[in-house]
Design a protein around this motif. Structure first.
Motif, short mmCIF file in Angstrom:
data_model
loop_
_atom_site.label_atom_id
_atom_site.label_comp_id
_atom_site.label_asym_id
_atom_site.label_seq_id
_atom_site.Cartn_x
_atom_site.Cartn_y
_atom_site.Cartn_z
N ASP A 79 -11.04 -11.10 -0.08
CA ASP A 79 -12.46 -10.98 -0.39
C ASP A 79 -13.31 -11.42 0.79
OD1 ASP A 79 -12.78 -10.63 -3.63
OD2 ASP A 79 -10.94 -11.66 -3.07
N GLN A 80 -14.30 -10.62 1.11
CA GLN A 80 -15.23 -10.92 2.20
C GLN A 80 -16.50 -11.51 1.61
OE1 GLN A 80 -16.62 -7.56 4.42
NE2 GLN A 80 -17.81 -8.78 5.86
N TYR A 81 -16.93 -12.67 2.15
CA TYR A 81 -18.17 -13.28 1.71
C TYR A 81 -19.34 -12.60 2.39
CZ TYR A 81 -21.56 -16.91 0.49
OH TYR A 81 -22.65 -17.59 -0.01
N VAL A 82 -20.31 -12.15 1.60
CA VAL A 82 -21.45 -11.43 2.16
C VAL A 82 -22.77 -12.16 1.90
CG1 VAL A 82 -20.35 -9.18 2.10
CG2 VAL A 82 -21.59 -9.98 0.08
N GLY A 83 -22.66 -13.45 1.47
CA GLY A 83 -23.86 -14.26 1.27
C GLY A 83 -24.24 -14.40 -0.19
N MET A 84 -24.93 -15.51 -0.48
CA MET A 84 -25.49 -15.78 -1.80
C MET A 84 -24.45 -15.73 -2.92
SD MET A 84 -28.37 -16.50 -0.82
CE MET A 84 -29.10 -16.37 0.80
N ASN A 85 -23.31 -16.38 -2.69
CA ASN A 85 -22.22 -16.42 -3.69
C ASN A 85 -21.70 -15.03 -4.05
OD1 ASN A 85 -22.13 -19.16 -3.77
ND2 ASN A 85 -22.91 -19.38 -5.85
N SER A 86 -21.84 -14.07 -3.16
CA SER A 86 -21.39 -12.70 -3.42
C SER A 86 -20.24 -12.34 -2.50
CB SER A 86 -22.54 -11.70 -3.22
OG SER A 86 -23.57 -11.95 -4.14
N TYR A 87 -19.28 -11.61 -3.05
CA TYR A 87 -18.06 -11.24 -2.34
C TYR A 87 -17.81 -9.75 -2.47
CZ TYR A 87 -16.85 -16.19 -1.98
OH TYR A 87 -16.86 -17.53 -1.69
N LYS A 88 -17.06 -9.21 -1.54
CA LYS A 88 -16.66 -7.81 -1.58
C LYS A 88 -15.16 -7.74 -1.34
CE LYS A 88 -18.00 -5.14 1.77
NZ LYS A 88 -18.93 -4.35 2.60
N PRO A 89 -14.37 -7.24 -2.31
CA PRO A 89 -12.91 -7.19 -2.14
C PRO A 89 -12.49 -5.99 -1.29
CG PRO A 89 -13.50 -6.32 -4.29
CD PRO A 89 -14.78 -6.75 -3.65
N PHE A 90 -11.41 -6.16 -0.56
CA PHE A 90 -10.81 -5.03 0.13
C PHE A 90 -9.31 -5.26 0.27
CE2 PHE A 90 -12.28 -7.93 3.43
CZ PHE A 90 -11.29 -7.91 4.40
N ASN A 91 -8.59 -4.17 0.51
CA ASN A 91 -7.14 -4.18 0.53
C ASN A 91 -6.62 -4.22 1.95
OD1 ASN A 91 -4.38 -2.78 0.58
ND2 ASN A 91 -4.66 -3.17 -1.59
N ILE A 92 -5.60 -5.07 2.22
CA ILE A 92 -5.07 -5.16 3.58
C ILE A 92 -3.56 -4.85 3.61
CG2 ILE A 92 -6.83 -6.77 4.35
CD1 ILE A 92 -4.78 -9.02 4.03
N GLY A 93 -3.06 -4.16 2.59
CA GLY A 93 -1.67 -3.72 2.62
C GLY A 93 -0.69 -4.80 2.22
N SER A 94 0.37 -4.95 3.00
CA SER A 94 1.46 -5.87 2.65
C SER A 94 1.39 -7.14 3.49
CB SER A 94 2.81 -5.19 2.86
OG SER A 94 2.92 -4.04 2.06
N GLN A 95 1.98 -8.21 2.93
CA GLN A 95 1.97 -9.50 3.60
C GLN A 95 3.24 -10.25 3.21
OE1 GLN A 95 -1.89 -11.53 3.63
NE2 GLN A 95 -0.84 -13.46 3.16
N GLN A 96 3.79 -11.03 4.13
CA GLN A 96 4.97 -11.84 3.84
C GLN A 96 4.70 -13.29 4.23
OE1 GLN A 96 8.76 -11.77 6.27
NE2 GLN A 96 9.59 -10.93 4.36
N VAL A 134 -4.70 -2.19 9.41
CA VAL A 134 -5.82 -2.08 8.47
C VAL A 134 -6.97 -1.35 9.14
CG1 VAL A 134 -7.47 -3.37 7.04
CG2 VAL A 134 -5.14 -4.23 7.32
N PHE A 135 -7.59 -0.44 8.40
CA PHE A 135 -8.74 0.31 8.92
C PHE A 135 -10.01 -0.50 8.72
CE2 PHE A 135 -12.25 3.35 8.46
CZ PHE A 135 -12.15 4.03 9.68
N ASP A 136 -10.79 -0.67 9.81
CA ASP A 136 -12.05 -1.41 9.78
C ASP A 136 -13.20 -0.42 9.64
OD1 ASP A 136 -14.31 -2.90 10.16
OD2 ASP A 136 -13.60 -3.91 11.97
N PRO A 137 -13.87 -0.38 8.47
CA PRO A 137 -14.96 0.58 8.27
C PRO A 137 -16.20 0.25 9.09
CG PRO A 137 -14.81 -0.86 6.39
CD PRO A 137 -13.64 -1.20 7.27
N TYR A 138 -16.39 -1.01 9.50
CA TYR A 138 -17.55 -1.38 10.30
C TYR A 138 -17.45 -0.83 11.71
CZ TYR A 138 -18.58 -4.69 6.54
OH TYR A 138 -18.86 -5.25 5.32
#
Length: 784
Positions: free
Chosen positions: A592-609, A642-646
């Motif tokens: 989850d990315q914090y975007v301010g004011m107690n608000s978050y935006k989830p995104f997927n980053i694939g696999s992790q170990q 991971v693809f960065d949309p920004y």
């Protein structure tokens, strides 16, 4: 995709399927609560001549759901409350299980369990939340934004976060880590346990890849009395607490307590004040045949400032020049602290019931319910009204309803002296009704209620979202070789209907999650044990996650993890030690990315170990000294690009250090007691960590510390235990970043920054929690 406001629930909650289902769910809850104090009486009549020979609870059944064990049996334990001796009302027996002044406890469950007990909790400040109490456990890195305990915080656990964990009170889903103070006052907490790599089959959790944290509330006293305490400290902190104990009511066997607390504190960074009022109410009844019922209710009302979490540039400016980044006291500013507040009211109910039945049977029923309403206010810039005047705006995240109701029912059958088999069903229904209105800022600078028509400009889009969970599970506990060998095997199958409705339409999805589990523990002798745990866990999008998605956006897939754990324990009259090796493989990793004011935006980053080990060691008191130490080594790697949309580019993140996963976490604690005097000091170290998927933004390692000391005076008149204590945090006044607010793609990700009287501007990279400055809290308390 819209921004995602962090859910107040510990996990995702299910949605409405119509008025009838809502009514049915609430009716079932009410019936279950009534059954808590009625059904066992009938069961006692049926089984008054039959006493089960074996304890029939599974490894994670709360204390209140146990039947008497055989006198010859070794103490049994489960994931959240792993010592049967905790149920014995003899202080010396409870302390015999503790080491390091209550910073560690003897555990016997066939998986990792890390617990702090009442002995340690009573030395900490009453403002402490569960996050403050568990910050020295080896598998956790805890970050908190304030010293008054009203704003909660975050957890990092073995490369995962609190959004991947099940957070419980008495085994029922409770508020998320960001709002953990809503759950229960620390004076009413008996213990806090964390199972970092395990979640029992009978627990109502839908986000347990990172394990489970459970707060066990106090057992009402057999005698009438109470507790009172007063606290005052840095940042104009003042707190008052009163608990009244009924003792046994008549000859009914029912006993209970009622408590109220009031807390006020000033923000440590910038202007503004925080307020919290809280009520806890508990009841318990035990029957002679082993049946019991427990009821816990809490109510919380809070108004606190939504902090500005600094970017890297803001942090270094504060560190090197002293220029702060908090809210302003200028009422003419759009960033006035009264225009940046969280207003929330919450009710929470948990009512577990254990019924002993004839023929080696027992039944556990655990209904729970939570309901909340409130809003978050944030600056919305300025506009010109019809009269030509410039006026400030306020944007809101308004939740008219956040409701979760559910129950777990489990039938236990003691097949023979070696096997106990359980079969159960879990149901949960949750929904959020939320909207995003805009209003004029009031003339005094404060944010009005978003429902006040005189100020409202737009009611905003309205969304309802949620899900309904139905789950079946089976579990068997087998004990052989005089209980030296314990085998726990279980399987849980979760079926979820997820839905989301907004102005543009409606979407829904049906999801399933198979969750196998196998734990094996072998007690080599009275001092040593080895254990192995293998299981699958998942995380599904929360109801609030869904509420921030347009229906044109696909509902995110469930995250799934496979975990293995191998451990060894040792304890004797002098030392307690625990070593656990672990390996996690996670697919469809959600951050989850914090975007301010107690608000978050989830995104997927694939696999992790993630793989590594935890070590805990504590000593029994030696001439009054009880040391404690723990360390974790973690190697967590990102297994996907991971693809960065920004930046519109593919980040070559495969093989890099996973985000928010420090290699090393270490703790040291020392407790000293002599007659009435007591003291506890702790030091925590977190190593360097990456805070971006690209690995181009990092924060260095840091050290935090705490100190508690006090004195128990002799009883005087009505005061049975007059006590004075002092609690200190950040003794060295360190200015350090203790963790990231969330994950970002790269250090070049843009975000909007509000700081003091400065106009909003664009910042880059992550934002951070910073260790609050040196604080001191003094508390006077006594039982009566």
């Amino acid at each position: 995709m819209k921004d995602n406001h962090q859910s107040r629930g510990s996990g995702s909650r299910s949605g409405s399927l119509g008025y009838r289902r809502q009514l049915l769910a609430v009716t079932c809850l009410a019936g279950s609560v009534l059954a808590a104090f009625a059904t066992p009486a009938r069961a006692a009549q049926l089984s008054k001549h039959h006493t089960p020979r074996h304890q029939t609870s599974s490894r994670n059944t709360p204390k209140t759901a146990r039947t008497p064990s055989r006198a010859t049996a070794a103490p049994r334990a489960h994931a959240l409350d792993a010592s049967a001796a905790e149920t014995v009302s003899v202080t010396s027996s409870r302390r015999a299980l503790n080491g390091g002044g209550g910073m560690m406890r003897v555990e016997t469950a066939p998986h990792a369990v890390q617990t702090v007990t009442k002995e340690f909790i009573d030395m900490r400040a009453p403002t402490s939340t569960a996050l403050d109490l568990i910050q020295n456990l080896p598998s956790l890195n805890v970050t908190t934004p304030d010293s008054s305990g009203m704003e909660g915080g975050q957890i990092q656990s073995r490369g995962l976060t609190d959004l991947d964990m099940g957070l419980l009170v008495d085994g029922a889903p409770a508020a998320a880590a960001k709002y953990l103070s809503e759950n229960v006052d620390s004076e009413n907490v008996e213990s806090v346990s964390v199972t970092p790599g395990s979640s029992a089959t009978d627990l109502p959790v839908m986000s347990a890849a990172g394990g489970v944290m459970n707060e066990e509330t106090r057992t009402p006293s057999q005698k009438r009395g109470g507790l009172i305490d007063f606290s005052y400290g840095t940042n104009n902190l003042s707190r008052e607490f009163l608990r009244l104990e009924s003792g046994e009511i008549g000859h009914s066997g029912v006993r209970g307590y009622f408590s109220f607390s009031n807390t006020h504190a000033r923000s440590w960074m910038g202007a503004g004040t925080n307020q919290r009022k809280h009520i806890d109410f508990g009841l318990q009844k035990d029957w002679h045949n082993g049946s019991n019922a427990k009821f816990f209710l809490s109510w919380n009302s809070a108004d606190f400032i939504i902090d500005n979490y600094p970017t890297s540039d803001q942090f270094f400016r504060y560190k090197h020049t002293g220029q702060g980044y908090g809210r302003t006291d200028d009422r003419k500013s759009n960033n006035y602290w009264g225009n940046n507040n969280d207003h929330w009211n919450q009710i929470f109910i948990s009512a577990p019931v254990h019924i002993a039945l004839p023929s080696r049977l027992s039944l556990d029923i655990h209904p729970y319910f939570s309901f909340g309403q409130g809003w978050d206010a944030s600056p919305g810039g300025t506009t010109t009204d019809a009269a030509g005047a410039t006026r400030g705006l306020t944007n809101y995240f308004l939740q008219n309803e956040y409701r979760s109701v559910g129950t777990v029912a489990k039938l236990n059958w003691e097949i023979d002296r070696h096997n106990t088999f359980s079969v159960g069903y879990w149901y949960e229904n949750t929904q959020t009704i939320q909207s995003y209105p805009t209003s004029y800022q009031m003339a005094d600078g404060n944010a009005p209620s978003p429902n006040w028509a005189a100020y409202q400009i737009s009611a905003g889009d309205k969304q309802t979202a949620g899900y309904e969970i139905q789950s079946l599970f089976v579990h068997d506990t087998a004990k052989y070789f005089n209980d030296h060998l314990t085998v726990d095997a279980g399987f849980k199958f979760v079926m979820t209907n997820i839905w989301n409705k907004d102005y543009y339409g409606r979407q829904e999805a049906n999801r399933t999650a198979p969750l196998p589990q196998l734990s094996i523990g072998y007690r080599i002798d009275n001092h040593s044990q080895v254990y192995l745990n293998v299981e699958g866990d998942y995380r599904q999008p929360s109801a609030v996650d869904l509420g921030w998605l347009y229906t044109s956006v696909a509902i995110p897939k469930n995250q799934y993890s496979i975990k293995e754990e191998l451990g060894y324990r040792y304890h004797d009259d002098h030392i307690i030690a625990d070593v656990a090796f672990f390996n996690y493989n996670v697919t469809n990793r959600i951050v989850d990315q914090y975007v301010g004011m107690n608000s978050y935006k989830p995104f997927n980053i694939g696999s992790q170990q993630m793989r590594g080990f935890d070590v805990m060691v504590a000593a029994r008191p030696i001439h009054g000294f009880s040391p404690y130490a723990s360390v974790e080594y973690l190697h967590a790697s990102q297994d996907s690009n991971v693809f960065d949309p920004y930046l519109n580019t593919m980040l070559h993140s495969k093989g890099t250090q996973a985000v928010m996963a420090p290699h090393v976490i270490a703790n040291f604690g020392l407790t000293y007691t002599y007659k009435g005097f007591f003291a506890n000091g702790s030091v925590h170290y977190t190593g360097p960590q990456s805070v971006s998927i690209a690995g181009d933004q990092r924060i260095p390692g840091y050290v935090t510390d705490t100190l508690s000391m006090g004195y128990h005076f002799k009883p005087f008149m009505f005061a049975q235990s007059p006590t004075f204590r002092l609690n200190f945090t950040n003794l060295t006044g360190s200015i350090v970043r203790t963790g990231a607010m969330g994950a970002v793609y790269s250090a070049r990700d843009p975000s909007t920054v509000h700081s003091g009287n400065l106009a909003p501007y664009t910042g880059y990279g992550n934002s951070f929690m910073v260790s609050p400055r040196f604080t001191m809290t003094g508390t006077v308390s006594t039982a009566f």
